[in-house]
Design an enzyme around this catalytic site. Structure first.
Site, mmCIF file in Angstrom:
data_model
loop_
_atom_site.group_PDB
_atom_site.id
_atom_site.type_symbol
_atom_site.label_atom_id
_atom_site.label_comp_id
_atom_site.label_asym_id
_atom_site.label_seq_id
_atom_site.Cartn_x
_atom_site.Cartn_y
_atom_site.Cartn_z
ATOM 1 N N THR A 157 -65.425 50.520 -59.199
ATOM 2 C CA THR A 157 -65.994 48.859 -59.238
ATOM 3 C C THR A 157 -64.716 48.839 -57.231
ATOM 4 O OG1 THR A 157 -65.810 48.144 -60.922
ATOM 5 C CG2 THR A 157 -65.007 46.860 -59.446
ATOM 6 N N SER B 31 -65.102 44.081 -67.202
ATOM 7 C CA SER B 31 -63.498 44.569 -67.193
ATOM 8 C C SER B 31 -62.175 44.147 -65.764
ATOM 9 C CB SER B 31 -62.571 45.251 -67.672
ATOM 10 O OG SER B 31 -62.602 46.208 -68.873
#
Length: 572
Positions: free
Chosen positions: A383, A455
Site C-alpha cells: 500500500t 487495514s
C-alpha cells in the site's frame, strides 16, 4: 490543452531537477520559515517517492491547500510509484481543517455486481489462491479517481487540470528509476510477461538498471482524459472501454455499469482519545480506525514511559492488546453498508477493560483461548501512504493501495495502469487466511457491490484544538500496529517524528500465534524474558513504511520519512 503545452518545459525538467535532491533541499533550507532543526513553517509533504513529494510542495507554493496537494501527489504516485500508487486501486482519506473540522472519505474498491460469495473456491470448497491474487478476476472496481474528484470538489482551491498536469508530464516524458524500483521490475518480469501478453511499459528486453527512464505513454493519455473530463475520463469513454476489454481478455467481471455506478462516500470519522490527544481516523470498511483506538485505549492505563521503549513489559502488554483487537477484527468488521458493524461498542472503555482483564503477566495468552469479544447477537504489504499539511494548518492523511505489490500484475492495455487485486481482502472463505494471514468471517464475505475490509489506518492527532500529528503507513496487516507504535513512540517515548518512524517494530495479529520482529527491534534480555513466558518470536524483514508529520510546540512541521523505502519528506 494550451496550459499543458505551456507547462511542458517546467514539468519535463522536474524529474531531472529532483534527481539532484540534495542540492535542491540545501536551497530549500534557506527559505524563510525553516528553523535550525530542519523543521518547516509553511507546509510539508511526506510520501513514498521524492518526485511525488516535490510535486505536492510545488502545489502548496502556488497557493494550493492540503487537498489540492493531495490530489497532485496521488496522481504523481500513480506514475512514479506504480507498485502501490495508483488510479486502478482505491483508499481512504482523513481530513482536518485548520479550524478543527474533520471528515473521512471512503474511495475503497468495490466488488463487481457479478461477484459471487464462492467465486474463488474450488469444487471442494477450498480457496484457489491464485484466482484472488493475480489476473483480471482479482480486481475490484477502482475508486481512486472518483475519490480524488470528490475530495477536490469539496475542499480544493486550484483548478483540477492543473493538479494532474505534473503527473501527465512525468508519465509522458519519463522519470529515472531508483535502484529499488529497477530491482522490483526485474523480479516481476516473468509475471508481467505472462499476465500481459500484449506488452506493457513495465517490461524491458534487457534488465532495468538504476537511472533508466520509465516512459508510460498510455498512462499519460489516460491522465490527460482525466484532467480534461474528471471522473468521466476514467469511468466512461475510451478508458472504460479499455478496462472492459481487459476484463474480457482475462476472464474478469467488471462491466461498464460497475464503473459508472461507482461512488466515493463521505463517512463519519472514528474518534478517540489517548493521553489527552484527540485521534480522528477511518471508520469501516477500514478496520484500522477502530483497531487503532482499541489498541491505544488498551495500553493507556499502563506506565509505558516508565517501562521504556520496547522493554519486556511494554512489548508484552502491546502484544496482548494486539491479540484481542485482531480477534475482534476477524469477527466484527466489514462494510457497514452490508453488515451492522458495532463500531461504538468496540471502542467503549468498559468493553476494552473487559477484553484486557484476562491478561496474565506470568504467561503469554494463546490465540486459541482469545476469541472475539461478545458484542451482540449476530492485505501483500504494498500500500502507500502520504501525509500533507499546508501553510494554514489544513491536514490530510491518505492511504491508497493496489493490495499486493503491483496489484493483480495486469496493466490495462491502452490505458497504461495496473489493476488492483483487492478481492483477496474479502474473506474468500470465512476462517481461511488471506495473503497476509488475516482471518475473517461473515462480516467480510464477498457480496456484489460490497467494499472489502481494509487495514489502512490514516490518522490525524490534535491536542487542545491544535494539530499535532498526521500519520499512516502501508504494510497490509502490519499497518495498524505500525501506526500504533509510531504514535506511542512520540507520545510515550518522546521521540522526534523521524526517530519514531525509523524505530524498529514488531507485530502480532492474533493468528498465526506468533510475534513478527524486525531485526534488532528487541534486545537480547527482552527476547529471553518474553520467550520464557511462552511468546513465539519470529524474525522478519521491514515492517511498514510510515510517512508522518509532527507539529512541534513552536509551530514548526517536522517530517518523518521511512528509511525502509525511497520515501521523502519535503517542506518549505
Amino acid at each position: 490543452m494550451q496550459r499543458i503545452i505551456k507547462g511542458k518545459s517546467y514539468y519535463a525538467s522536474l524529474a531531472s531537477i529532483l534527481l539532484a535532491s540534495s542540492v535542491f533541499l540545501s536551497c530549500v533550507g534557506n527559505h524563510l520559515g525553516k528553523n535550525n532543526s530542519g523543521e518547516f513553517r509553511n507546509g510539508m509533504v511526506v510520501s513514498a517517492n521524492a518526485l511525488a513529494s516535490e510535486v505536492g510542495i510545488e502545489i502548496l507554493k502556488k497557493g494550493g491547500n492540503a487537498v489540492d496537494a493531495a490530489v497532485a501527489v496521488q496522481f504523481a504516485l500513480a506514475v512514479v510509484y506504480p507498485n502501490a500508487g495508483n488510479i486502478g486501486g482505491g483508499g481512504f482519506m482523513v481530513y482536518r481543517s485548520a479550524k478543527g473540522e474533520t471528515n473521512t472519505l471512503d474511495f475503497r474498491e468495490k466488488a463487481s455486481a457479478a461477484a459471487l460469495r464462492d467465486m474463488y473456491l474450488d469444487a471442494s470448497g477450498n480457496p484457489i489462491v491464485e484466482k484472488s491474487l493475480y489476473g483480471q478476476l482479482a480486481a475490484g472496481v477502482p475508486g481512486s479517481v472518483a475519490g480524488m474528484e470528490e475530495a477536490h470538489q469539496k475542499y480544493g482551491k486550484l483548478k483540477w487540470e492543473d493538479l494532474i498536469e505534473p503527473a501527465i508530464h512525468l508519465a509522458r516524458d519519463g522519470f529515472k528509476l531508483t535502484a529499488r524500483q529497477a530491482n522490483e521490475l526485474n523480479g516481476l518480469k516473468t509475471r508481467f510477461t505472462k499476465l500481459n501478453p500484449l506488452g506493457t511499459a513495465l517490461i524491458k528486453d534487457v534488465k532495468w538498471v538504476e537511472g533508466d527512464v520509465l516512459i508510460q505513454t498510455e498512462l499519460a493519455n489516460t491522465l490527460k482524459l482525466i484532467a480534461q473530463e474528471g471522473r468521466k475520463g476514467f469511468y466512461e469513454g475510451p478508458v472504460a472501454d479499455f478496462i472492459v476489454a481487459e476484463m474480457q481478455r482475462g476472464g474478469g467481471i467488471i462491466t461498464k455499469q460497475d464503473l459508472t455506478a461507482y461512488k466515493a462516500i463521505w463517512r463519519k470519522p472514528i474518534n478517540g482519545k489517548y493521553r489527552g490527544y484527540d485521534v480522528v481516523t477511518m471508520p469501516p470498511p477500514s478496520s484500522g480506525g477502530i483497531a487503532l483506538i482499541q489498541l491505544l485505549k488498551s495500553v493507556e492505563s499502563y506506565p509505558l514511559t516508565r517501562w521504556g521503549f520496547n522493554s519486556d513489559s511494554t512489548v508484552q502488554v502491546m502484544i496482548e492488546a494486539e491479540r484481542r483487537v485482531y480477534a475482534d477484527r476477524a469477527a466484527h468488521l466489514g462494510d457497514p453498508d452490508f453488515y451492522p458493524v458495532p463500531a461504538q461498542k468496540l471502542i467503549e472503555d468498559s468493553y476494552i477493560k473487559q477484553r484486557m482483564s484476562s491478561f496474565n503477566w506470568q504467561t503469554a495468552s494463546t490465540s486459541a483461548s482469545v476469541s472475539a469479544g461478545e458484542i451482540a447477537p449476530t492485505e501483500h504489504e504494498e500500500t502507500t501512504h502520504f501525509s500533507i499539511v499546508d501553510r494554514d494548518g489544513n491536514a490530510v492523511a491518505i492511504t491508497t493501495t493496489l493490495n499486493g505489490s503491483y496489484g493483480a500484475g495486469v496493466v490495462v492495455k491502452g490505458a497504461g495502469f495496473l489493476l488492483n487485486n483487492e478481492m483477496d481482502d474479502f474473506s474468500v472463505k470465512p476462517g481461511a487466511p488471506n495473503m497476509y494471514g488475516l482471518v475473517g468471517g461473515e462480516a467480510n464475505a464477498i457480496a456484489p457491490g460490497k467494499r472489502m475490509l481494509s487495514s489502512m489506518t490514516p490518522a490525524i492527532l490534535s491536542k487542545d484544538g491544535e494539530l499535532f500529528m498526521v500519520v499512516g503507513t502501508p504494510g497490509g496487516s502490519t499497518i495498524i500496529t505500525s501506526v500504533f507504535q509510531t504514535i506511542l513512540n512520540v507520545v510515550d517515548f518522546n521521540m522526534s517524528m523521524q526517530s519514531a518512524v525509523s524505530a524498529k517494530k514488531f507485530h502480532h495479529q492474533w493468528l498465526p500465534d506468533e510475534v513478527a520482529v524486525e531485526d534488532k527491534a528487541l534486545d537480547s534480555l527482552t527476547t529471553v524474558k518474553l520467550k520464557s513466558k511462552g511468546y513465539k518470536l519470529v524474525p522478519r524483514g521491514a515492517i511498514g513504511r510510515v510517512d508522518a508529520i509532527l507539529k512541534t510546540k513552536w509551530g514548526y512541521y517536522q517530517g518523518g520519512a521511512d528509511p525502509r523505502g525511497d520515501d521523502k519528506a519535503v517542506g518549505w
